[in-house]
Design an enzyme around this catalytic site. Structure first.
Site, PDB file in Angstrom:
ATOM      1  N   ARG A 235      72.488  34.324  35.026  1.00 28.46           N
ATOM      2  CA  ARG A 235      73.406  34.625  36.129  1.00 28.46           C
ATOM      3  C   ARG A 235      72.854  35.816  36.902  1.00 28.46           C
ATOM      4  NH1 ARG A 235      78.663  37.324  33.014  1.00 28.46           N
ATOM      5  NH2 ARG A 235      77.491  38.962  31.977  1.00 28.46           N
TER       6      ARG A 235
ATOM      7  N   GLU B 244      80.605  42.471  38.495  1.00 29.29           N
ATOM      8  CA  GLU B 244      79.729  43.521  37.960  1.00 29.29           C
ATOM      9  C   GLU B 244      78.425  43.608  38.754  1.00 29.29           C
ATOM     10  OE1 GLU B 244      79.271  43.054  33.718  1.00 29.29           O
ATOM     11  OE2 GLU B 244      81.182  44.039  33.348  1.00 29.29           O
TER      12      GLU B 244
ATOM     13  N   GLU C 294      88.285  44.272  32.237  1.00 32.32           N
ATOM     14  CA  GLU C 294      87.755  43.560  31.065  1.00 32.32           C
ATOM     15  C   GLU C 294      87.674  44.505  29.875  1.00 32.32           C
ATOM     16  OE1 GLU C 294      83.957  41.692  31.537  1.00 32.32           O
ATOM     17  OE2 GLU C 294      84.413  40.967  33.541  1.00 32.32           O
TER      18      GLU C 294
END
Ligand code: GLA
Length: 672
Positions: A116, A155, A311
């Site tokens: 990713r 992020e 998170e």
């Protein structure tokens, strides 16, 4: 407009939820998810973060049917949605058709797809494709009643601290053209007459790719600024599209605490609410205090506005070499720490444990082993606790102590070719740990943010000190504050150049000292002939200094601590009712505590609650005092107030290990 206001109001309570990735599961699992979310007290989930490939399976086609269904199911279940822009992981068709979006390392080697975040943030093609996707999502869901918040990207920079691709090269040149008034201004700022680096045109500049030897430190510094700006531009571009499409909900992206590649102090004004991802390492002996540091940093980014824990892990993560679980009670204790330090949202990665992929061993609210697990029981119990909380006060000006923390300084002070090697974050957190052990509320801010709301300011290793920061620190002292400046501070300007006239050119007159040598010591654990430590003695005893024992001269200051050699180790200059202190060495853990205890005596700053053992944490958030027992034995704490969960007046609280209490204690009455 009314709908938008209602949605903002939906962020009013403490959110409880997680990343939710329904695309990883067959549709017949989704109703069960919603039913179990209700059982767990979930009020909000983040949807679609990695769903680009499902939303846009080919360049020409969009599939929203599944997302429509999910949003409707969640809404019918009374669960709000933090809708992602889905741009964090481009699908395979993007990388195949447009390989120019792929980022590169410092050798120019590409990062390939298959994981990713395989995109260059400065790539115009990536931004165009991402923009098109976000526009479609925003147009479709801006008015969806389930959507309470927008989650841009994910992020930013997490896996790609710097990109050296050709897209970065072109964008860096443009960035420099904007930053400098002509190429000679850049030559001057970067000191390019050193090693024949003088440029004649911005197009001669490369990103600082792998070079035979040490790269120009001013170029490195600008490249870090540029990198932070590229990620921020990605965020801002998506934010603009959301707003243009009529989305009125708050917009955010998930930060990562003290994350070196992105200067969050510059990002914060562009986030409606600060959101943070935090995974305390159970194997870190300082985990509690480091997590507290991270929460305080997040709170300090946007004063007065509660932040969201976007998170955390319900139990173990999967990405460390050894993934210890949380002992029973830790999850709730860590959560209480967040709320006490300003969080108004407690969210997890993720809702349902993945059944495939790199993170299948990562814990989740709903474990793969199902609801007959301790994790599930803990998650449900925590949901009940959060639901029982009354509306919480926003964080106030609760800290009288500030710790100076600055990203540009972080980048500059850790460049190579310095007298010694410093770990800036560790050194800042060492001071924080000492303050936390004494239960002081601390804000973590850049020098420019220091004001007379503080009594004590500690500035660790402020090597790069901007003029505005120096001026703010000076007026803080002139206004009656106590400032501690530590070694290797005020050395360079914002281009990593020495200022004319030696060191401490800005703070020297305030401190009343001159600095003539850095006095490098053999590093702890290092080999070499010479002194490893520099013991120093003040009125309260002797402590250990490390790394540097600077040669300083008290010109207009009192010497308050001396090295074994008799040379000054610490000085103090009185300025009106203020004091400017200078420390010439880097104290070890105990030495730092020794000095903090002295500063507490000197300034009279008060703990949140008096008389607590060091393993009990105390935080103040307006009228709310939070206590958390991180120790291994039960403890009774004398404190008067109203227990907001028990709705009872108390004169003391008993906390079991990992126990916590939320007390309403108006500011002047913290002691019984
Ligand atoms: C990060 C990411 C999540 C997930 C978790 C795992 O925080 O944002 O997508 O990978 O880590 O801990």
């Amino acid at each position: 407009m009314t709908a938008a206001r209602d949605r903002r109001r939906a962020l009013g309570g403490v959110l409880y939820g997680a990343d939710y990735n329904p695309e990883q599961w067959p549709a017949d699992v989704w109703p069960e998810d919603v039913a179990l979310m209700r059982q767990a007290g979930v009020t909000c989930v983040s949807v679609g973060i990695f769903a680009w490939a499902r939303i846009q399976p080919t360049e020409q086609s969009f599939d929203f049917a599944w997302l429509d269904r999910i949003l409707d199911l969640l809404h019918d279940g009374g669960i709000g949605v933090n809708l992602a822009t889905a741009t964090a992981s481009p699908p395979p068709w993007v990388s195949n058709r447009y390989p120019e979006i792929l980022p590169s390392d410092e050798n120019g080697a590409r990062f390939w797809p298959g994981s990713r975040q395989h995109f260059a943030p400065s790539s115009p093609r990536y931004r165009q494709l991402a923009g098109r996707l976000v526009r479609r999502i925003a147009e479709r869901y801006a008015d969806h009643p389930a959507v309470v918040l927008w989650h841009v990207g994910n992020e930013f920079g997490c896996h790609l601290p710097m990109d050296f691709s050709d897209a970065a090269r072109d964008a860096f040149r443009d960035w420099l053209r904007d930053a400098y008034d002509g190429i000679d201004a850049l030559n001057d700022a970067w000191g390019t007459d050193f090693w024949s680096q003088r440029y004649h045109d911005f197009d001669e500049v490369f990103p600082p790719r792998k070079a035979p030897y040490s790269r120009n430190p001013a170029a490195m510094l600008d490249f870090r600024r540029f990198t932070s700006d590229m990620w921020l531009q990605c965020y801002l571009a998506e934010r603009r599209i959301l707003r243009d499409a009529g989305a009125g909900q708050p917009i955010t992206t998930n930060l990562m605490g003290p994350f070196k590649p992105a200067d969050y102090a510059r990002w914060a004004p562009h986030l409606d609410v600060i959101a943070d991802d935090c995974y305390p390492d159970p194997a870190d002996p300082h985990a509690v205090r480091h997590a507290a540091f991270q929460r305080d940093l997040m709170r300090s980014l946007k004063p007065g506005v509660p932040w969201l824990l976007m998170e955390q892990a319900a139990d173990a993560v999967s990405w460390r070499p050894f993934n210890l679980g949380k002992r029973p009670g830790r999850l709730a204790a860590e959560t209480a720490q967040c709320i006490g330090r300003g969080a108004d949202g407690i969210m997890f990665f993720q809702w349902r444990q993945s059944r495939a992929g790199s993170e299948k061993f990562h814990s989740a609210m709903l474990p793969h082993a199902g609801t007959g697990t301790r994790t599930w029981r803990d998650v449900v119990t925590l949901g009940e606790t959060i639901a029982a909380l009354p509306a919480l006060p926003p964080p106030g000006r609760d800290a009288r102590v500030a710790l100076v923390f600055d990203w540009e300084n972080w980048w500059a002070v850790e460049e190579r070719d310095h007298p010694t090697t410093l770990d800036y974050l560790e050194l800042v957190r060492r001071w924080y740990r000492a303050l936390h052990r004494r239960h002081l509320m601390v804000d973590i801010v850049a020098a420019e943010r220091v004001d007379d709301g503080y009594d004590l300011v500690i500035a660790p290793q402020l090597y790069l000190l901007r003029e505005a920061g120096a001026a703010t620190l000076a007026s803080f002292v002139e206004g009656g504050g106590t400032l501690l400046v530590t070694p290797f501070s005020d050395i360079v300007d914002e281009h990593d150049r020495f200022r004319p006239g030696g060191f401490l050119t800005q703070l020297g007159p305030l401190l009343g000292i001159r600095l003539t040598d850095f006095g490098v010591l053999v590093p702890p654990g290092g080999v070499g002939v010479g002194e490893r430590t520099a013991p120093f003695t003040d009125a309260r005893g002797t402590a250990v200094g490390t790394l540097l024992a600077e040669e300083i001269h008290a010109v207009d200051a009192e010497v308050v601590a001396v090295f074994g050699t008799g040379a000054p180790a610490m000085t103090s200059r009185t300025v009106g009712t203020g004091r400017a202190l200078y420390l010439a060495t880097i104290p070890d853990e105990q030495g730092t505590q020794h000095l903090v205890d002295g500063l507490i005596e000197l300034t009279g700053v008060r703990p949140v609650v008096e008389g607590l053992p060091p393993f009990v944490e105390a935080a103040r958030r307006g009228d709310l005092v939070t206590l958390v027992n991180h120790g291994e034995r039960s403890v009774t704490i004398a404190v008067g107030g109203t227990d907001v969960l028990a709705h009872a007046e108390v004169r003391h609280v008993v906390l079991e290990p990992d126990g916590f209490a939320f007390l309403h204690v108006p500011t002047s009455e913290e002691s019984p």
